[in-house]
Design an enzyme around this catalytic site. Structure first.
Site, PDB file in Angstrom:
ATOM      1  N   GLY A   3       1.155   0.883  -4.469  1.00  0.00           N
ATOM      2  CA  GLY A   3       1.613  -0.101  -4.512  1.00  0.00           C
ATOM      3  C   GLY A   3       3.133   0.568  -5.861  1.00  0.00           C
ATOM      4  N   ARG A  41       0.657  -1.478  -0.251  1.00  0.00           N
ATOM      5  CA  ARG A  41       0.294   0.190   0.321  1.00  0.00           C
ATOM      6  C   ARG A  41       1.107   1.923   0.310  1.00  0.00           C
ATOM      7  NH1 ARG A  41      -5.643  -0.752   0.931  1.00  0.00           N
ATOM      8  NH2 ARG A  41      -5.219   1.786  -0.063  1.00  0.00           N
ATOM      9  N   TYR A  42       2.302   1.165   0.189  1.00  0.00           N
ATOM     10  CA  TYR A  42       2.602   2.266   0.075  1.00  0.00           C
ATOM     11  C   TYR A  42       2.610   2.853  -1.550  1.00  0.00           C
ATOM     12  CZ  TYR A  42       5.273   0.877   4.335  1.00  0.00           C
ATOM     13  OH  TYR A  42       5.759   0.588   5.390  1.00  0.00           O
ATOM     14  N   THR A  43       2.414   4.524  -1.702  1.00  0.00           N
ATOM     15  CA  THR A  43       2.036   4.963  -2.762  1.00  0.00           C
ATOM     16  C   THR A  43       0.755   4.263  -3.826  1.00  0.00           C
ATOM     17  OG1 THR A  43       4.487   4.373  -3.206  1.00  0.00           O
ATOM     18  CG2 THR A  43       4.420   6.539  -2.599  1.00  0.00           C
TER      19      THR A  43
END
Length: 96
Positions: free
Chosen positions: A60, A56-58
């Site tokens: 994907g 989920r960081y940025t």
């Protein structure tokens, strides 16, 4: 760069980990692909081999960039990712 053995695995992991949460601009801030690569390259050239990211960081983008950056030398890097982050993602707020 200094390294530590990862348990009994025999893997040598750099003591400094590259956190890739800001790889991508999907949250309205962070580093674009070119800048992300420059950060990654400086870290790798310093001997770093341990990278942290998450699905989920940025949204994907972080995992996508990291995957592309390490693709040609995948056996050299130790990759930590959080695969269970799901549901509505709260965007981290910048300190002001």
């Amino acid at each position: 760069m200094r390294y530590q053995l990862l348990g009994r695995s025999g893997l040598r992991v750099s003591e400094v980990c590259l956190g890739a949460m800001t790889f991508g601009k999907d949250w309205g801030w962070g580093a674009d692909k070119h800048e992300s690569f420059k950060i990654f390259e400086a870290y790798a050239n310093a001997g770093g081999n341990f990278i942290d990211t998450a699905n989920r960081y940025t949204e994907g983008t972080s995992e996508k960039y990291v995957g592309e950056f390490i693709e040609s030398d995948r056996d050299h890097f130790v990759l930590a990712t959080k695969f269970t982050l799901k549901g509505p993602q709260r965007r981290p707020q910048l300190c002001r």
